[in-house]
Design a protein around this motif. Structure first.
Motif: not given
Length: 173
Positions: A6-7, A22-23, A28-29, A87-89
């Motif tokens: 799900d996203f 949000f991060n 995970p974001a 973290t994830k960009f």
């Protein structure tokens, strides 16, 4: 729902300052920042944005070009302020997404850890805002609507970011 995951996809520019929240709170974001030509974005804001009653620009019926260019610049400044804490960009360009959609989407699916999309998807037409079209770059049309004075104004307001992303150009009169 995408495959077995799900996203939640959120694209509101107003949520950019909340990215660090949000991060921290959604694991995970993933953050995908799409940069688009500042001249085209400014023109689009000026042409499309609804000026609400009571707004100082309500009588004009549209926002001044300076305000629109400032919004584009400020959104990039806010991303600069938060992106190192994410973290994830990943950052992509609208122009790559429209001119090389399969390659750009492959970069995104790789970043997200997802399987590549079917290549046939990139030749399909999509309906957006009551228009059905294939993926295409709309920058040229938007920029052509701008006068030289408007381009010079955008340069004054957002020149640093236009240069940084390779969009800047001089206008001679």
């Amino acid at each position: 729902f995408f495959g077995n995951r799900d996203f939640l996809l959120e694209k509101s520019i107003s949520n950019t300052p909340r990215a660090l929240f949000f991060n921290q709170n959604f694991k995970p974001a993933y953050f995908i920042h799409i940069v688009r030509n500042g001249y085209a974005v400014t023109e689009g804001i000026m042409r499309k944005a609804t000026v609400m009653p009571g707004n100082p620009f309500a009588q004009q019926g549209k926002y001044p070009i300076e305000v629109c260019a400032h919004q584009w610049r400020r959104s990039l400044e806010v991303v600069d302020e938060v992106k190192n804490g994410l973290t994830k960009f990943i950052e992509i360009r609208y122009e790559d997404l429209t001119d090389k959609p399969e390659e750009t989407i492959r970069t995104i699916t790789g970043f997200l850890g997802l399987e590549d999309l079917d290549a046939g998807m990139f030749s399909k037409e999509f309906t957006v805002h009551q228009k059905t079209e294939a993926i295409k770059n709309m920058n040229k049309r938007s920029v052509e609507r701008l006068s030289n004075d408007e381009i010079n104004c955008i340069n004054r307001v957002a020149g640093e970011y236009l240069r940084r992303y390779g969009y800047y150009y001089e206008v001679t009169e």
